[in-house]
Write an enzyme that holds these catalytic residues in place. Structure first.
Site, PDB file in Angstrom:
ATOM      1  N   HIS A  28       0.859  -1.184   0.000  1.00  0.00           N
ATOM      2  CA  HIS A  28       0.000   0.000   0.000  1.00  0.00           C
ATOM      3  C   HIS A  28       0.902   1.244   0.000  1.00  0.00           C
ATOM      4  CE1 HIS A  28      -3.807   2.125   0.939  1.00  0.00           C
ATOM      5  NE2 HIS A  28      -3.061   2.893   1.719  1.00  0.00           N
ATOM      6  N   ASP A  30       1.128   5.148   0.079  1.00  0.00           N
ATOM      7  CA  ASP A  30       0.411   6.379   0.429  1.00  0.00           C
ATOM      8  C   ASP A  30       1.125   7.584  -0.159  1.00  0.00           C
ATOM      9  OD1 ASP A  30      -1.781   5.515   2.205  1.00  0.00           O
ATOM     10  OD2 ASP A  30      -0.161   4.739   3.451  1.00  0.00           O
ATOM     11  N   GLY A 134      -0.222   5.355  12.163  1.00  0.00           N
ATOM     12  CA  GLY A 134      -0.192   5.193  13.621  1.00  0.00           C
ATOM     13  C   GLY A 134      -1.347   5.801  14.392  1.00  0.00           C
ATOM     14  N   ASP A 164      -8.718   1.095   5.773  1.00  0.00           N
ATOM     15  CA  ASP A 164      -7.373   1.669   5.925  1.00  0.00           C
ATOM     16  C   ASP A 164      -7.281   2.578   7.140  1.00  0.00           C
ATOM     17  OD1 ASP A 164      -4.835   2.738   5.531  1.00  0.00           O
ATOM     18  OD2 ASP A 164      -5.376   3.876   3.729  1.00  0.00           O
ATOM     19  N   GLY A 184      -0.334  -0.676   8.493  1.00  0.00           N
ATOM     20  CA  GLY A 184       0.968  -0.019   8.352  1.00  0.00           C
ATOM     21  C   GLY A 184       1.825  -0.213   9.578  1.00  0.00           C
TER      22      GLY A 184
HETATM   23  C1  DX5 Z   1      -3.269   7.206   6.420  1.00  0.00           C
HETATM   24  C2  DX5 Z   1      -2.837   6.220   5.389  1.00  0.00           C
HETATM   25  C3  DX5 Z   1      -2.779   4.822   5.865  1.00  0.00           C
HETATM   26  C4  DX5 Z   1      -1.771   4.585   6.945  1.00  0.00           C
HETATM   27  C5  DX5 Z   1      -2.051   3.263   7.593  1.00  0.00           C
HETATM   28  O1  DX5 Z   1      -3.394   8.438   5.812  1.00  0.00           O
HETATM   29  O2  DX5 Z   1      -3.719   6.253   4.304  1.00  0.00           O
HETATM   30  O3  DX5 Z   1      -2.542   3.946   4.780  1.00  0.00           O
HETATM   31  O4  DX5 Z   1      -0.464   4.592   6.474  1.00  0.00           O
HETATM   32  O5  DX5 Z   1      -1.175   3.158   8.650  1.00  0.00           O
HETATM   33  P1  DX5 Z   1      -1.589   2.598  10.080  1.00  0.00           P
HETATM   34  O6  DX5 Z   1      -1.868   1.137   9.889  1.00  0.00           O
HETATM   35  O7  DX5 Z   1      -0.359   2.873  10.891  1.00  0.00           O
HETATM   36  O8  DX5 Z   1      -2.791   3.356  10.529  1.00  0.00           O
HETATM   37 ZN    ZN Z   2      -3.556   4.639   2.833  1.00  0.00          ZN
END
Ligand code: DX5
Ligand code: ZN
Length: 202
Positions: A28, A30, A134, A164, A184
């Site tokens: 994924h 971002d 996070g 997500d 993530g």
């Molecule tokens: C947030 C992102 C997510 C994020 C997920 O803006 O779109 O993809 O990186 O990360 P975690 O799992 O740490 O919430």
């Molecule tokens: Zn994302």
């Protein structure tokens, strides 16, 4: 359920290879422009064998598609909240044979995405405010997922549902009905990515 591991929180780019060697189904990616969200993240190179699941948190979507298509992404997802012609961007991605994802922020009325559901391959349901890794999983997301499943059944639509933000060993239990889960920091803030993946996907 498929797993898409977000590389956003991996600070040491030398560890990208490690994530590519795990059993994750997708990487994924971002991407943030500092306008649509209050953070900036962009990649000049993406060398992965896994399929790429690109999440554009940007206003000027077409320019970013032009930049990221060279990495041959499987999905490119953009946000329904942008001030652009969403249908035109959907068609633009289809012409390029890239699977189309549309994402919705936690506080956006689900009605906003309904007119596009018949045309897209994926709905990315945000379970945190986009912009940072996070964060804590927003509980009301589960209701939105249920509604999207219902709409898919009622209308014979074909989109995948992906969630997500804030997914860890506990919160994943609440979203077992999605097709793809993004995780993530739970995976990447660890010295053993595969061990975390095995904890989360069982
Ligand atoms: C947030 C992102 C997510 C994020 C997920 O803006 O779109 O993809 O990186 O990360 P975690 O799992 O740490 O919430
Ligand atoms: Zn994302």
């Amino acid at each position: 359920m498929l797993l898409s591991t977000s590389i956003l929180s991996i600070k040491d780019k030398n560890r990208f290879k490690e994530i590519d060697e795990t059993t994750t189904d997708f990487i994924h990616v971002d991407v943030m422009d500092g306008k649509f969200v209050d953070n900036y993240n962009d990649y000049e190179q993406l060398n992965f064998n896994k399929k790429l699941d690109v999440h554009l948190m940007v206003e000027d979507v077409i320019n970013y598609i032009k930049k990221y298509e060279k990495f041959h992404p499987y999905f490119i997802t953009f946000h329904v909240e942008i001030n652009q012609d969403v249908k035109k961007i959907i068609n633009y991605l289809k012409e390029k044979n890239i699977k189309v994802g549309l994402s919705i922020k936690p506080d956006t009325d689900l009605k906003k995405i309904i007119p596009f559901l018949e045309y897209i391959d994926l709905v990315l349901v945000m379970s945190v405010e986009p912009g940072h890794g996070g964060q804590k999983f927003i509980e009301k997301t589960t209701k939105r997922i249920d509604q999207l499943i219902k709409l898919r059944e009622q209308n014979n639509y074909n989109y995948f549902i992906e969630v997500d933000g804030g997914i860890n060993q506990e919160t994943i239990k609440k979203v077992k009905n999605v097709d793809i889960v993004v995780s993530g920091s739970y995976i990447t803030n660890s010295d053993n990515f595969q061990k975390q993946i095995d904890n989360i996907i069982c």
